[in-house]
Design a protein around this motif. Structure first.
Motif, PDB file in Angstrom:
ATOM      1  N   HIS A 129     -58.281 -21.198  19.383  1.00 16.74           N
ATOM      2  CA  HIS A 129     -58.844 -20.548  20.867  1.00 16.74           C
ATOM      3  C   HIS A 129     -57.585 -20.126  21.576  1.00 16.74           C
ATOM      4  CE1 HIS A 129     -58.703 -24.479  23.454  1.00 16.74           C
ATOM      5  NE2 HIS A 129     -58.996 -24.657  22.105  1.00 16.74           N
ATOM      6  N   HIS A 130     -57.599 -19.126  22.447  1.00 16.16           N
ATOM      7  CA  HIS A 130     -56.620 -18.907  23.635  1.00 16.16           C
ATOM      8  C   HIS A 130     -57.154 -19.014  24.792  1.00 16.16           C
ATOM      9  CE1 HIS A 130     -56.801 -14.614  25.127  1.00 16.16           C
ATOM     10  NE2 HIS A 130     -58.032 -14.810  24.446  1.00 16.16           N
ATOM     11  N   GLN A 131     -58.517 -19.188  25.207  1.00 11.84           N
ATOM     12  CA  GLN A 131     -59.144 -19.313  26.386  1.00 11.84           C
ATOM     13  C   GLN A 131     -59.855 -20.695  26.368  1.00 11.84           C
ATOM     14  OE1 GLN A 131     -61.920 -15.899  27.244  1.00 11.84           O
ATOM     15  NE2 GLN A 131     -60.040 -14.799  27.988  1.00 11.84           N
ATOM     16  N   ASP A 154     -55.997 -16.971  29.429  1.00 13.59           N
ATOM     17  CA  ASP A 154     -54.784 -17.041  28.317  1.00 13.59           C
ATOM     18  C   ASP A 154     -54.162 -18.373  28.486  1.00 13.59           C
ATOM     19  OD1 ASP A 154     -53.407 -15.937  26.183  1.00 13.59           O
ATOM     20  OD2 ASP A 154     -51.782 -16.057  27.756  1.00 13.59           O
ATOM     21  N   ILE A 155     -54.365 -19.497  27.716  1.00 13.47           N
ATOM     22  CA  ILE A 155     -53.789 -20.666  27.718  1.00 13.47           C
ATOM     23  C   ILE A 155     -52.190 -20.731  27.806  1.00 13.47           C
ATOM     24  CG2 ILE A 155     -53.514 -23.031  26.853  1.00 13.47           C
ATOM     25  CD1 ILE A 155     -56.318 -22.544  25.631  1.00 13.47           C
ATOM     26  N   PRO A 156     -51.646 -19.900  26.729  1.00  9.82           N
ATOM     27  CA  PRO A 156     -50.047 -20.031  27.023  1.00  9.82           C
ATOM     28  C   PRO A 156     -49.541 -19.704  28.273  1.00  9.82           C
ATOM     29  CG  PRO A 156     -50.917 -19.049  24.883  1.00  9.82           C
ATOM     30  CD  PRO A 156     -52.135 -19.238  25.706  1.00  9.82           C
ATOM     31  N   HIS A 194     -53.432 -10.729  28.696  1.00 12.03           N
ATOM     32  CA  HIS A 194     -53.420 -11.471  27.440  1.00 12.03           C
ATOM     33  C   HIS A 194     -55.088 -11.581  27.148  1.00 12.03           C
ATOM     34  CE1 HIS A 194     -49.083 -11.433  27.039  1.00 12.03           C
ATOM     35  NE2 HIS A 194     -49.102 -12.214  27.920  1.00 12.03           N
ATOM     36  N   HIS A 223     -53.282 -24.784  20.481  1.00 14.39           N
ATOM     37  CA  HIS A 223     -54.706 -24.659  20.473  1.00 14.39           C
ATOM     38  C   HIS A 223     -55.113 -23.377  19.525  1.00 14.39           C
ATOM     39  CE1 HIS A 223     -55.380 -27.564  23.600  1.00 14.39           C
ATOM     40  NE2 HIS A 223     -54.496 -27.116  23.956  1.00 14.39           N
ATOM     41  N   ARG A 224     -54.402 -22.753  18.920  1.00 17.88           N
ATOM     42  CA  ARG A 224     -54.702 -21.710  17.938  1.00 17.88           C
ATOM     43  C   ARG A 224     -53.749 -22.205  16.866  1.00 17.88           C
ATOM     44  NH1 ARG A 224     -54.731 -15.570  19.489  1.00 17.88           N
ATOM     45  NH2 ARG A 224     -56.837 -16.042  20.208  1.00 17.88           N
ATOM     46  N   ASP A 272     -64.015 -13.221  23.881  1.00 20.72           N
ATOM     47  CA  ASP A 272     -63.614 -13.677  25.296  1.00 20.72           C
ATOM     48  C   ASP A 272     -64.990 -12.950  26.082  1.00 20.72           C
ATOM     49  OD1 ASP A 272     -61.400 -14.534  24.324  1.00 20.72           O
ATOM     50  OD2 ASP A 272     -60.114 -12.843  25.316  1.00 20.72           O
TER      51      ASP A 272
END
Length: 245
Positions: A180-182, A125-127, A78, A144-145, A65
């Protein structure tokens, strides 16, 4: 014919301090007709100037990140691992490459660091930040992950008509992988969104008026052998990097 020389930004293991590059990137660039080189993690200002002059194109690869301070935020609980050395390297390199007007391809972290460097923001953090927002609650949240092999697409992206990406891929939608989480939150000035996921998340950016700059959130280096659109993306990038005859 002289092949173009492509510089790729390196991975950085902050525990061992190892510098590396996944072979999937090298194979994709070589298959498109260029010679790939892993760039150094640490260099001086004169080195970056020489890199921008010497290489015909640049790939900003996936990785950890970006530090939230780069876009004016505190660290979210996160947020993942960061590499300050890689942040510094890519920010200076990008400024030199843009000044030289060399072709640029961003992949995963690449789209995020390009957007941040040019004044945009990202979801840390997407979630929690994207799906957690009251106005962003879709009926069916995307993975997305993804939970399976990266060579298998996991969701669809819609491509903006008349965009560079649409012209390259010759279609208005793509099946892509996702790890990805971003993701891009606010696009930087000068960048336009050219692809989105079904939940509205930005999946690709391009820079109108620049010779060739395209950044995607997915990983086409895992898909190009079986997916013509992914192969066309690398081929278009390499073609833009061809030295003058």
């Amino acid at each position: 014919m002289t092949k173009p020389l492509i510089g790729l930004t390196p991975g950085h293991n902050t525990d061992s301090q190892d510098v590396f590059l996944r072979p999937t990137y090298l194979r994709a660039i070589a298959a498109a007709g260029a010679i790939p080189f892993m760039l150094p993690l640490e260099a001086g200002t004169d080195d970056y100037r020489q890199m921008a002059r010497t290489f015909d194109g640049f790939v900003f690869t996936g990785g950890p990140d970006p530090h939230p301070s780069l876009f004016g935020e505190e660290t979210h609980e996160h947020c993942g691992q960061i590499s300050s050395k890689r942040d510094a390297m890519e920010l200076e390199l990008l400024s030199r490459v843009i000044a030289a007007k060399k072709p640029i391809l961003g992949i995963c972290r690449g789209i995020q660091i390009i957007n941040v460097a040019l004044g945009g923001t990202i979801y840390q953090d997407i979630p929690s930040q994207f799906y957690g927002a009251v106005d962003k609650k879709p009926a069916f949240p995307l993975a997305h992950r993804q939970p399976y092999d990266y060579r298998i697409p996991s969701h669809t992206v819609t491509i903006a008509p008349q965009s560079r990406l649409a012209r390259i891929c010759r279609c208005n939608s793509l099946k892509v992988n996702s790890m990805h989480h971003q993701a891009v939150k606010t696009p930087a000035p000068g960048l336009t969104v050219c692809a989105t996921a079904s939940d509205g998340l930005t999946e690709a950016l391009e820079m109108p008026g620049y010779p060739w700059l395209l950044a995607v959130q997915w990983h086409p280096e895992h898909l190009w052998e079986d997916d013509p659109a992914a192969a066309l993306l690398f081929q278009s990038f390499v073609n833009a990097c061809l030295p003058p005859c």
